[in-house]
Design a protein around this motif. Sequence first.
Motif, PDB file in Angstrom:
ATOM      1  N   MET A  43       1.110  -1.121   0.335  1.00  0.00           N
ATOM      2  CA  MET A  43       0.392   0.475   0.084  1.00  0.00           C
ATOM      3  C   MET A  43       1.020   0.849  -0.230  1.00  0.00           C
ATOM      4  SD  MET A  43      -2.856   1.173   2.992  1.00  0.00           S
ATOM      5  CE  MET A  43      -4.089  -0.405   1.819  1.00  0.00           C
ATOM      6  N   ALA A  44       0.179   1.923  -0.751  1.00  0.00           N
ATOM      7  CA  ALA A  44       1.420   3.653  -1.192  1.00  0.00           C
ATOM      8  C   ALA A  44       1.369   4.124   0.311  1.00  0.00           C
ATOM      9  CB  ALA A  44       1.178   4.233  -2.254  1.00  0.00           C
ATOM     10  N   GLN A  45       2.216   5.278   0.607  1.00  0.00           N
ATOM     11  CA  GLN A  45       1.992   5.849   1.754  1.00  0.00           C
ATOM     12  C   GLN A  45       2.260   7.315   1.302  1.00  0.00           C
ATOM     13  OE1 GLN A  45       6.223   5.332   3.262  1.00  0.00           O
ATOM     14  NE2 GLN A  45       5.298   6.537   5.557  1.00  0.00           N
ATOM     15  N   ARG A  46       1.811   7.933   1.244  1.00  0.00           N
ATOM     16  CA  ARG A  46       1.844   9.870   0.973  1.00  0.00           C
ATOM     17  C   ARG A  46       2.731   9.848   1.217  1.00  0.00           C
ATOM     18  NH1 ARG A  46      -3.612  12.906   1.757  1.00  0.00           N
ATOM     19  NH2 ARG A  46      -5.524  11.042   1.610  1.00  0.00           N
ATOM     20  N   SER A  47       3.437  11.048  -0.088  1.00  0.00           N
ATOM     21  CA  SER A  47       4.727  11.531   0.515  1.00  0.00           C
ATOM     22  C   SER A  47       4.829  12.306   1.169  1.00  0.00           C
ATOM     23  CB  SER A  47       4.387  12.506  -0.789  1.00  0.00           C
ATOM     24  OG  SER A  47       5.704  13.154  -0.832  1.00  0.00           O
ATOM     25  N   ALA A  48       5.782  12.576   2.723  1.00  0.00           N
ATOM     26  CA  ALA A  48       5.705  13.535   3.120  1.00  0.00           C
ATOM     27  C   ALA A  48       5.985  15.441   2.528  1.00  0.00           C
ATOM     28  CB  ALA A  48       7.252  13.109   4.658  1.00  0.00           C
ATOM     29  N   ARG A  49       6.751  14.682   1.500  1.00  0.00           N
ATOM     30  CA  ARG A  49       6.911  16.098   0.972  1.00  0.00           C
ATOM     31  C   ARG A  49       5.988  16.573  -0.103  1.00  0.00           C
ATOM     32  NH1 ARG A  49      12.255  15.417  -3.642  1.00  0.00           N
ATOM     33  NH2 ARG A  49      12.076  14.293  -2.052  1.00  0.00           N
ATOM     34  N   GLU A  50       5.232  15.548   0.128  1.00  0.00           N
ATOM     35  CA  GLU A  50       3.429  16.291  -0.955  1.00  0.00           C
ATOM     36  C   GLU A  50       3.079  16.767   0.180  1.00  0.00           C
ATOM     37  OE1 GLU A  50       2.311  16.989  -4.577  1.00  0.00           O
ATOM     38  OE2 GLU A  50       3.841  16.097  -4.786  1.00  0.00           O
ATOM     39  N   ARG A  73       4.033  18.804   2.857  1.00  0.00           N
ATOM     40  CA  ARG A  73       4.595  19.575   2.999  1.00  0.00           C
ATOM     41  C   ARG A  73       4.624  20.784   1.472  1.00  0.00           C
ATOM     42  NH1 ARG A  73       9.171  17.960   4.481  1.00  0.00           N
ATOM     43  NH2 ARG A  73      10.365  19.143   2.530  1.00  0.00           N
ATOM     44  N   PRO A  75       2.291  17.158 -20.102  1.00  0.00           N
ATOM     45  CA  PRO A  75       3.409  15.704 -19.737  1.00  0.00           C
ATOM     46  C   PRO A  75       3.080  14.851 -20.480  1.00  0.00           C
ATOM     47  CG  PRO A  75       1.545  16.080 -18.025  1.00  0.00           C
ATOM     48  CD  PRO A  75       1.524  17.064 -18.742  1.00  0.00           C
ATOM     49  N   ASN A  76       2.556  14.319 -21.076  1.00  0.00           N
ATOM     50  CA  ASN A  76       2.268  13.750 -22.656  1.00  0.00           C
ATOM     51  C   ASN A  76       3.409  14.144 -23.974  1.00  0.00           C
ATOM     52  OD1 ASN A  76       0.861  15.389 -23.492  1.00  0.00           O
ATOM     53  ND2 ASN A  76      -1.796  14.192 -23.716  1.00  0.00           N
TER      54      ASN A  76
END
Lengths: 262, 109
Positions: free
Chosen positions: B1-8, B10, B45-46
């Motif tokens: 299960m993916a973790q929420r990014s701490a950097r994001e 912030r 982005p594409n």
Amino acid sequence: MNAGSVNLKTSEQIEGMRASGRLLARALALVEEAVAPGVTTDELNTVADEYIRDHGGTPSFLGVPAAAPGIAPFPGSICASTNDVIVHGIPSGNALQEGDIIGIDCGVILDGWHSDSAVTVAVGEVDDEAERLIAVTRNALDAAVAAALPGNRLGDVGAAVQGLVESAGFSVVRRFVGHGIGKAMHEPPQVPNFGAAGSGAVLEVGTALAIEPMVNVGSPDVRFDADGWTARSADGSLSAHFEHTVVVGATGPIVLTQRAGA
Amino acid sequence: MAQRSAREARTADSNGKSKSPMIEVEGEVVDTLPNTMFLVRPIGPNGKPLRLVTGSDEDEPPAILAHLSGRMRLRFIRVGVGDRVKLELSPYDLTRGRITWRLRNERVE
């Protein structure tokens, strides 16, 4: 922040994690086999849940508390993430349609050791773009695993994913990251799927990581459903997700959740 | 299960404080103008051109008039036609922008 330091695993502990990973790999292979048009994600959830419990493990996703307050704990043993859902889709009574893609993410606790792995599969025949997305994301995971060498840095892992994904014209989801794993599902460090090669913490022998590239066809932005879990691509474009639990070994990366024949 | 990014998490916090978050897009410089101004065509982005302003009915999305950020001027970062750059746009005026970064050009085929 990455509170705390990395828990390095001894070879005995790695054997414990290996058993957990093996059970998870077999459960995921069964779920993967069960994917077909008309099957509901609830049914896939049951396949995984029963297999894991029958073999002495515990599904680790069930009851995971939400990151944000006021949201119920995760209600499933797998995350079933169809089409534009990036990760953390909640299993439901909705049937899969021919042409869908579905990400299945699952975790096991066996004798106290966590493992975490995900795969994205096509439901029946899918269009070329979906097929390419799945292939690119799988390759990105392989590249990331290959970069998990002692002496390399976390940024090398992220850069391996980002380089491959962006040269294919897709985008890397930044809102979610991989993580260290062991006695807990989420341990330090966080493992971003982007970054500059040569940056970040040095990987030491015994580091156990859940590496999980999440790739969107369009923009990398994320929006959440009202359930607080389901994370979709903001622009509604397709998204794929692959994950392995990997240990940095002295002679190279050891994939603990390798499926037979995959 | 993916973790929420701490950097994001912030960055989300700091965005919450400021009233108008900047929109960041990539673009390709199509013309250089006097006074370190540039015409930049936004690219999604594409890799396809990005249409930011709706209602204009030309086939080609309009280029953005962008100036070089103060920090880039201080560091004498040279930007020329064909360079890929990062742009910051104000959500209130999507026809003007600020170039904040010149990307390494390996992505340009």
